[in-house]
Design a protein around this motif. Structure first.
Motif, PDB file in Angstrom:
ATOM      1  N   ASN A 186      43.384  26.712  38.934  1.00 22.49           N
ATOM      2  CA  ASN A 186      44.563  26.668  38.053  1.00 22.49           C
ATOM      3  C   ASN A 186      45.744  27.303  38.789  1.00 22.49           C
ATOM      4  O   ASN A 186      45.597  27.816  39.903  1.00 22.49           O
ATOM      5  CB  ASN A 186      44.287  27.355  36.701  1.00 22.49           C
ATOM      6  CG  ASN A 186      43.821  28.785  36.874  1.00 22.49           C
ATOM      7  OD1 ASN A 186      44.415  29.565  37.608  1.00 22.49           O
ATOM      8  ND2 ASN A 186      42.724  29.138  36.184  1.00 22.49           N
ATOM      9  N   MET A 187      46.902  27.265  38.172  1.00 22.88           N
ATOM     10  CA  MET A 187      48.123  27.771  38.797  1.00 22.88           C
ATOM     11  C   MET A 187      48.041  29.266  39.080  1.00 22.88           C
ATOM     12  O   MET A 187      48.521  29.736  40.111  1.00 22.88           O
ATOM     13  CB  MET A 187      49.331  27.464  37.902  1.00 22.88           C
ATOM     14  CG  MET A 187      50.658  27.787  38.548  1.00 22.88           C
ATOM     15  SD  MET A 187      51.032  26.788  39.996  1.00 22.88           S
ATOM     16  CE  MET A 187      51.595  25.300  39.226  1.00 22.88           C
ATOM     17  N   CYS A 188      47.419  30.020  38.199  1.00 24.08           N
ATOM     18  CA  CYS A 188      47.282  31.464  38.399  1.00 24.08           C
ATOM     19  C   CYS A 188      46.501  31.753  39.684  1.00 24.08           C
ATOM     20  O   CYS A 188      46.895  32.604  40.481  1.00 24.08           O
ATOM     21  CB  CYS A 188      46.592  32.099  37.190  1.00 24.08           C
ATOM     22  SG  CYS A 188      46.334  33.874  37.350  1.00 24.08           S
ATOM     23  N   GLU A 189      45.402  31.034  39.912  1.00 17.82           N
ATOM     24  CA  GLU A 189      44.615  31.226  41.125  1.00 17.82           C
ATOM     25  C   GLU A 189      45.426  30.887  42.378  1.00 17.82           C
ATOM     26  O   GLU A 189      45.329  31.569  43.396  1.00 17.82           O
ATOM     27  CB  GLU A 189      43.348  30.373  41.083  1.00 17.82           C
ATOM     28  CG  GLU A 189      42.307  30.896  40.118  1.00 17.82           C
ATOM     29  CD  GLU A 189      41.052  30.027  40.107  1.00 17.82           C
ATOM     30  OE1 GLU A 189      40.911  29.117  40.962  1.00 17.82           O
ATOM     31  OE2 GLU A 189      40.205  30.257  39.223  1.00 17.82           O
ATOM     32  N   MET A 190      46.225  29.833  42.305  1.00 16.81           N
ATOM     33  CA  MET A 190      47.057  29.462  43.440  1.00 16.81           C
ATOM     34  C   MET A 190      48.059  30.565  43.765  1.00 16.81           C
ATOM     35  O   MET A 190      48.182  30.997  44.906  1.00 16.81           O
ATOM     36  CB  MET A 190      47.819  28.163  43.160  1.00 16.81           C
ATOM     37  CG  MET A 190      48.644  27.705  44.354  1.00 16.81           C
ATOM     38  SD  MET A 190      50.085  26.710  43.908  1.00 16.81           S
ATOM     39  CE  MET A 190      51.258  27.969  43.525  1.00 16.81           C
ATOM     40  N   PRO A 207      44.574  39.088  50.083  1.00 14.97           N
ATOM     41  CA  PRO A 207      43.717  39.626  49.013  1.00 14.97           C
ATOM     42  C   PRO A 207      44.542  39.753  47.739  1.00 14.97           C
ATOM     43  O   PRO A 207      45.707  40.107  47.779  1.00 14.97           O
ATOM     44  CB  PRO A 207      43.283  40.989  49.542  1.00 14.97           C
ATOM     45  CG  PRO A 207      44.280  41.343  50.587  1.00 14.97           C
ATOM     46  CD  PRO A 207      44.840  40.058  51.124  1.00 14.97           C
ATOM     47  N   SER A 208      43.933  39.421  46.642  1.00 15.05           N
ATOM     48  CA  SER A 208      44.658  39.442  45.377  1.00 15.05           C
ATOM     49  C   SER A 208      43.997  40.395  44.389  1.00 15.05           C
ATOM     50  O   SER A 208      42.775  40.490  44.316  1.00 15.05           O
ATOM     51  CB  SER A 208      44.695  38.039  44.779  1.00 15.05           C
ATOM     52  OG  SER A 208      45.272  38.087  43.505  1.00 15.05           O
ATOM     53  N   HIS A 209      44.855  41.062  43.649  1.00 13.01           N
ATOM     54  CA  HIS A 209      44.376  41.945  42.579  1.00 13.01           C
ATOM     55  C   HIS A 209      44.804  41.392  41.227  1.00 13.01           C
ATOM     56  O   HIS A 209      44.726  42.074  40.227  1.00 13.01           O
ATOM     57  CB  HIS A 209      44.919  43.363  42.787  1.00 13.01           C
ATOM     58  CG  HIS A 209      44.539  43.924  44.118  1.00 13.01           C
ATOM     59  ND1 HIS A 209      43.247  44.280  44.436  1.00 13.01           N
ATOM     60  CD2 HIS A 209      45.279  44.167  45.221  1.00 13.01           C
ATOM     61  CE1 HIS A 209      43.210  44.721  45.681  1.00 13.01           C
ATOM     62  NE2 HIS A 209      44.426  44.663  46.177  1.00 13.01           N
ATOM     63  N   LYS A 210      45.236  40.137  41.238  1.00  7.51           N
ATOM     64  CA  LYS A 210      45.692  39.490  40.012  1.00  7.51           C
ATOM     65  C   LYS A 210      44.488  38.896  39.282  1.00  7.51           C
ATOM     66  O   LYS A 210      43.662  38.206  39.883  1.00  7.51           O
ATOM     67  CB  LYS A 210      46.699  38.386  40.358  1.00  7.51           C
ATOM     68  CG  LYS A 210      47.323  37.740  39.167  1.00  7.51           C
ATOM     69  CD  LYS A 210      48.398  36.735  39.610  1.00  7.51           C
ATOM     70  CE  LYS A 210      49.089  36.139  38.405  1.00  7.51           C
ATOM     71  NZ  LYS A 210      50.162  35.232  38.807  1.00  7.51           N
ATOM     72  N   ALA A 211      44.401  39.173  37.982  1.00  7.59           N
ATOM     73  CA  ALA A 211      43.316  38.629  37.172  1.00  7.59           C
ATOM     74  C   ALA A 211      43.739  37.276  36.603  1.00  7.59           C
ATOM     75  O   ALA A 211      44.822  37.137  36.048  1.00  7.59           O
ATOM     76  CB  ALA A 211      42.984  39.584  36.030  1.00  7.59           C
ATOM     77  N   CYS A 212      42.896  36.283  36.804  1.00  8.52           N
ATOM     78  CA  CYS A 212      43.183  34.932  36.302  1.00  8.52           C
ATOM     79  C   CYS A 212      42.034  34.468  35.412  1.00  8.52           C
ATOM     80  O   CYS A 212      40.880  34.883  35.602  1.00  8.52           O
ATOM     81  CB  CYS A 212      43.330  33.952  37.460  1.00  8.52           C
ATOM     82  SG  CYS A 212      44.749  34.268  38.524  1.00  8.52           S
ATOM     83  N   THR A 213      42.333  33.593  34.474  1.00  6.62           N
ATOM     84  CA  THR A 213      41.294  33.016  33.615  1.00  6.62           C
ATOM     85  C   THR A 213      40.486  32.012  34.432  1.00  6.62           C
ATOM     86  O   THR A 213      40.905  31.577  35.494  1.00  6.62           O
ATOM     87  CB  THR A 213      41.922  32.305  32.398  1.00  6.62           C
ATOM     88  OG1 THR A 213      42.691  31.202  32.860  1.00  6.62           O
ATOM     89  CG2 THR A 213      42.793  33.249  31.595  1.00  6.62           C
ATOM     90  N   ARG A 214      39.362  31.611  33.909  1.00  7.93           N
ATOM     91  CA  ARG A 214      38.506  30.623  34.582  1.00  7.93           C
ATOM     92  C   ARG A 214      38.792  29.218  34.072  1.00  7.93           C
ATOM     93  O   ARG A 214      37.986  28.315  34.279  1.00  7.93           O
ATOM     94  CB  ARG A 214      37.035  30.974  34.376  1.00  7.93           C
ATOM     95  CG  ARG A 214      36.662  32.346  34.862  1.00  7.93           C
ATOM     96  CD  ARG A 214      36.792  32.468  36.340  1.00  7.93           C
ATOM     97  NE  ARG A 214      35.475  32.624  36.918  1.00  7.93           N
ATOM     98  CZ  ARG A 214      35.204  32.379  38.175  1.00  7.93           C
ATOM     99  NH1 ARG A 214      36.133  31.975  38.970  1.00  7.93           N
ATOM    100  NH2 ARG A 214      34.010  32.568  38.646  1.00  7.93           N
TER     101      ARG A 214
END
Length: 159
Positions: free
Chosen positions: A143-147, A110-117
């Motif tokens: 994107n890389m943030c989601e990964m 589970p992630s609590h990191k906010a990523c752009t769309r």
């Protein structure tokens, strides 16, 4: 036309054969010949007690493995000991062993990191052998943030 052999060469050859015959006769007398059966050939055996675990891990730009452009790739060997070009092979192997080599389980954090769309697809892949079984796995992210968010604190794809 008649062939006349070179007598000097013929004499040298005859002398050499005579010496060889004498030498081998002496060896044969010194060591009696026995007619013991030849030992049976042993089947080939593996040299290791470990099933191989050798992987190539990649991070690439694109939507799928065949068309993506590989940006980074490392090797990871986990058996018999952790090694490879991966920056932290020991922790990556420990992490893979904890999930039984199930790469999909690595991405379930589970992630609590906010990523752009932003759509800038990244595909990660693992190919090779895990504990003696062929493995091919991949996952695509927007994107890389989601990964990075899906991996949590994991180290397998942190290179």
């Amino acid at each position: 036309m008649r062939y006349i052999p070179n007598t000097l060469a013929a004499a040298a050859t005859a002398s050499a054969l005579l010496l060889i015959g004498t030498a081998t006769a002496g060896i044969a007398q010194a060591q009696p010949v026995t007619s013991a059966p030849a030992p049976a050939a042993q089947p080939a055996r593996t040299q290791s007690l470990y099933a191989p675990s050798d992987l190539v891990l990649t991070i690439a730009k694109g939507e799928d493995v065949p068309t993506a452009t590989v940006e980074r790739a490392v090797t990871l060997t986990c058996a018999p000991r952790a090694k490879g070009t991966h920056p932290t092979p020991v922790s990556a192997c420990t992490e893979l062993k904890a999930v039984g080599g199930d790469f999909a389980a690595l991405t379930r954090s589970p992630s609590h990191k906010a990523c752009t769309r932003q759509w800038n697809p990244v595909v990660i892949s693992a190919q090779g052998v895990w504990q003696g079984k062929y493995v091919t796995w991949s996952a695509t992210y927007g994107n890389m943030c989601e990964m990075e968010a899906s991996m949590g604190q994991g180290t397998v794809f942190s290179f």
